[in-house]
Design a protein around this motif. Sequence first.
Motif, PDB file in Angstrom:
ATOM      1  N   PRO A 173      37.354 110.597  48.947  1.00 26.55           N
ATOM      2  CA  PRO A 173      38.432 110.147  48.055  1.00 26.55           C
ATOM      3  C   PRO A 173      39.641 111.077  48.047  1.00 26.55           C
ATOM      4  N   THR A 174      39.466 112.316  48.551  1.00 27.10           N
ATOM      5  CA  THR A 174      40.587 113.248  48.564  1.00 27.10           C
ATOM      6  C   THR A 174      40.643 113.983  49.903  1.00 27.10           C
ATOM      7  N   ILE A 175      41.825 114.436  50.272  1.00 32.53           N
ATOM      8  CA  ILE A 175      41.915 115.323  51.428  1.00 32.53           C
ATOM      9  C   ILE A 175      41.537 116.734  50.965  1.00 32.53           C
ATOM     10  N   ASN A 267      25.633 120.189  40.187  1.00 30.37           N
ATOM     11  CA  ASN A 267      25.753 119.652  38.836  1.00 30.37           C
ATOM     12  C   ASN A 267      26.048 118.152  38.938  1.00 30.37           C
ATOM     13  N   THR A 268      26.375 117.542  37.831  1.00 28.99           N
ATOM     14  CA  THR A 268      26.551 116.088  37.838  1.00 28.99           C
ATOM     15  C   THR A 268      27.997 115.720  37.519  1.00 28.99           C
ATOM     16  N   ARG A 269      28.334 114.471  37.804  1.00 33.89           N
ATOM     17  CA  ARG A 269      29.662 113.957  37.502  1.00 33.89           C
ATOM     18  C   ARG A 269      29.521 112.522  37.006  1.00 33.89           C
ATOM     19  N   PRO A 270      30.552 111.990  36.330  1.00 34.40           N
ATOM     20  CA  PRO A 270      30.485 110.591  35.877  1.00 34.40           C
ATOM     21  C   PRO A 270      30.593 109.622  37.057  1.00 34.40           C
ATOM     22  N   PRO A 275      37.326 114.015  42.470  1.00 38.28           N
ATOM     23  CA  PRO A 275      36.438 115.066  42.990  1.00 38.28           C
ATOM     24  C   PRO A 275      36.733 116.462  42.450  1.00 38.28           C
ATOM     25  N   PHE A 276      38.006 116.842  42.374  1.00 42.95           N
ATOM     26  CA  PHE A 276      38.342 118.142  41.790  1.00 42.95           C
ATOM     27  C   PHE A 276      39.778 118.107  41.301  1.00 42.95           C
ATOM     28  N   ALA A 277      40.107 119.126  40.524  1.00 36.29           N
ATOM     29  CA  ALA A 277      41.368 119.095  39.776  1.00 36.29           C
ATOM     30  C   ALA A 277      42.591 118.906  40.668  1.00 36.29           C
ATOM     31  N   GLN A 278      42.567 119.531  41.862  1.00 35.53           N
ATOM     32  CA  GLN A 278      43.781 119.455  42.699  1.00 35.53           C
ATOM     33  C   GLN A 278      43.694 118.347  43.745  1.00 35.53           C
ATOM     34  N   PRO A 281      44.849 112.126  47.092  1.00 37.46           N
ATOM     35  CA  PRO A 281      45.629 111.730  45.923  1.00 37.46           C
ATOM     36  C   PRO A 281      44.840 111.969  44.637  1.00 37.46           C
ATOM     37  N   ASN A 282      45.557 112.234  43.565  1.00 35.19           N
ATOM     38  CA  ASN A 282      44.912 112.491  42.281  1.00 35.19           C
ATOM     39  C   ASN A 282      44.593 111.150  41.636  1.00 35.19           C
ATOM     40  N   VAL A 283      43.639 110.477  42.225  1.00 36.42           N
ATOM     41  CA  VAL A 283      43.298 109.120  41.811  1.00 36.42           C
ATOM     42  C   VAL A 283      41.782 109.038  41.677  1.00 36.42           C
ATOM     43  N   ALA A 284      41.322 108.374  40.622  1.00 36.10           N
ATOM     44  CA  ALA A 284      39.883 108.268  40.394  1.00 36.10           C
ATOM     45  C   ALA A 284      39.251 107.293  41.388  1.00 36.10           C
ATOM     46  N   VAL A 285      37.937 107.400  41.484  1.00 41.76           N
ATOM     47  CA  VAL A 285      37.178 106.485  42.335  1.00 41.76           C
ATOM     48  C   VAL A 285      35.873 106.186  41.603  1.00 41.76           C
ATOM     49  N   ILE A 286      35.377 104.953  41.760  1.00 42.60           N
ATOM     50  CA  ILE A 286      34.110 104.608  41.114  1.00 42.60           C
ATOM     51  C   ILE A 286      33.006 104.591  42.147  1.00 42.60           C
TER      52      ILE A 286
END
Lengths: 663, 325
Positions: A173-175, A267-270, A275-278, A281-286
């Motif tokens: 989801p991110t570079i 650890n876990t994530r929703p 994926p991480f703060a930076q 693109p700063n875009v969510a993924v399901i």
Amino acid sequence: MHRIGVFVCHCGSNIAATVDVERVSNALAHEPGVVHSVNYQYMCSENGQQLIKNAIKEHNLSGIVVCSCSPRMHEATFRKTAEAAGLNPYMVEIANIREQCSWIHKDVEEATEKAIVLARTAVAKLTLNKPLVAGETGVTKRALVIGGGIAGIQAALDIADAGYEVDIVEKNPTIGGRMAQLDKTFPTLDCSACILTPKMVDCAQHEKINIYSYSEVDKVKGFVGNFKVTIKKKARYVDETKCTGCGVCMTNCPSKKGLNSFNMDLNTRPAIYIPFAQAIPNVAVIDPEQCIKLKSGKCGLCSMKCGANAIDYKQQDSFVEREYGAIVVATGFKPISLENFNEYGYADNKDVITSLELERLMNAAGPSKGTLVRPSDGEHPHVITFIQCVGSRDVSGCGKPYCSKICCMYTAKHAMLIREKYPDTQVNVFYIDVRTPGKNYDEFYRRAVEQYGVNYIKGMVGKVYNENGKLMVQGSNLIDNEQVTIASDLVVLATAIEPDPSVKDLATKLTISIDTNNFLTEAHAKLKPVECATAGVYLAGVCQGPKDIPETVAQASAAASKVIGLLAKDKLKGNPCVAHANEMTCTGCSQCAEVCPYGAITYENKEFRIGGGKTEKRRVASVNPAVCQGCGACTVTCPSGAMDLHGFSSAQILKEVEAICKR
Amino acid sequence: MQGLEKLMLEKANALLQSGEVDRVIGWKKGESYYDVSPATFTKDNLEGFVYNCFCGANLSKYLVAESKKEGKMLVFLKPCDTYSFNQLLSEHRIEKEKFYVVGVGCNGHLDMNKVYAQGVEGILSMSEDENNLIVETVYGQKIVEKESALLIKCLTCKSKEFAVADETLVVGEMKPANPNRFEEVEKLESMTEAERYAFWKEQLSKCIRCNACRNACPACTCINCVFDNNASGISAKANADEFEEKLFHIIRAYHVAGRCTDCGECSRVCPQNIPLHLINRKVIKDINENYGDYQAGAEVNARNPLVNYTKADVEAKEVVEGGNK
């Protein structure tokens, strides 16, 4: 009438030591059609080439045979030589008497005899050569970079800065790639994110760069200068154009038990996540496997809370087709699976971790916010033992035969950082050899030993087992010639790296080759380290072989410069050795079109005279010479023998076979 | 068979009268019952149209030339013939619009040599019922069970399905196809290399290069066969050894590999009784085993596995090693 010249090269002693070159040139002088036959020390040298040029003019040669190294080395050289002397460059044949003769034989008699046969074969083929003229094709001024790690980012930035459009296709989801997961970087110990994220931002903001994140290469068609690539954009269930990356969805998602792969599953994530703060693109993924709404239809909390109305549960995978002139492959690596290494107890002990997991444990953005704790109980470890070469330099078949190259340096880095931050910790390192060539690298390692007091033990570890809550590391100390067992709180495995598994599939799509370890093969190990044998495809980073960040960046820039050199051209000279159909014998059966990997063959209904003043319409094949790459698949498929290849006609090949069989 | 012949003749008449078709391809009576020849008929001339247990030839190949002519043709195809028809469609050698295909039911056709072999001599006339051929001879009536005189290709019938048909004419029930048509190939495979070579050497040395197999083969439709191509550079070449000439059959098998529907015409027409179909059937069996079951002609435009690369394809190495078994 043929007037063929034969030029036998000594290649210093490379050929002359095993092949009696004098005998070869004398023997060839008697071949039918040969009017001039000589040998010379270095045919590829200025003098050697001049000798050829003079002979062409003096003897009015109709074609030349150069008996030398592989045509991959100097065919182009000698074609240019011939052209300069007024001969069509395709009236040149190379007899490979080095790689295929002198280098693989020891017996002079045998090798000489074979060299004569090879030269004779080339002469036989040349008698059927026809002058050919290369066509030209245009160049799509856009590059594709596959993989958005540091290699892909660097290559994309360099190409874009030269003014060409670049698309990055990244499957995650991110570079950012592996470098984004690292804590500090050797040998300067600067923060990985601090030097990487500005480049990621540059990519996102560059007007010439377009990022396809969470996407994969689906299909590749075409050829150098004119690739047609279908990109599969996987459904992320979030509208990229609307999402602001605020993260409200993440805090509200009730399904929080997904393993966080960015943190190496520590650890876990929703189910909906960035994926991480930076992330760019700063875009969510399901994650559709984890999302309650996508699995059961109930929930929809993220959609309700999203202020930008960006959630789209109905989103589907979509496909885009784009054209490119060049492709850079930068698909990176992953640590190998440790299933073959039960002796280290990785699967049974939470406190046996890999180096990449340690990177996350030491990272301020990691699962323990940068405090080094044991995964099992959250306690501070007092004795940490590193084991090097886990799966690297392993000829037993369990791991990889190669050196992963980066482990010695990052282990020294880890040891040093731990001793710096937690001076009460004892750090041991089991090693086979410490390999630290590179600018400021050996100094770095020595600092770990001399300044930071890291306990380096030369020897391999046989077993790691749990005894009363301690991890007992049993190994040998080869310097003191004794068996040692070290009771440790944390064991870190410097796990071998291997190419990302996606590379196999991609290699097939790009028709590029991979070696036995799944690393992509460069066109020449020394002189073409970033090119592929397939024109227009370039390599950057670990997909080609183990390397660290500075090497990766250097290779990425090298690949970029090759791409820029290609895209700067308006026209590419094609290969005139392409297929053509004999319309008089073609039955239009379509089998050639079915095997053609380039889609170069189409059919047309043409009118033919059939005698008696009558005509008939027949379906016949027609080859687009700009698209045909001359692979010859059609020629061997055609049952009528109607397909043939310029420069490699069936008649020429049969003539060669005949020459080889002649006694 | 008489019932079927009557239906076919009615169908031919009706379609010719209505103008749906302009020509009919079928069989024409010869001097005797078993002497039948492929022939074309028109509206005004259906004289001599016949269909009996000796009409075993595959007429598909004639359609390559017929397809070039004006107008539409009625063609009667047995189930096995329909595969050849489809294969020719796939290879663009014929056009479907040029033909009205009537599938005719089939329980196998007869090999006259097998009838002779049963001691039938002095033939005066013949007739047939569902199961028997009734021969009136100068020595009295002789009954030959049809089952006992079937063509080789009918003994190993591959299918009773019509792969293509605008309509079908079936009288009575068609017996099922033979599910074990690869048995003979398996026997060859179980031989040692030396035994197999000896077998083929003996068989192929009978070849007189009459080219009947090639000329009858519906897959051999090249405008100019490589063996007839003077430009190939091999036409005037002397053989290096006596077996070289026989490579003709091996080369032909490669040329039709993946396209051969196993119609069996090659063996049927061979005057030397060489079991040529076994070479092609071995290739079919190998294709099935290496790339999954494939029947050429079962579907129009299905891609033959040999010209269709998929990632699931076996590695060449495995194919070679498989062949060495």
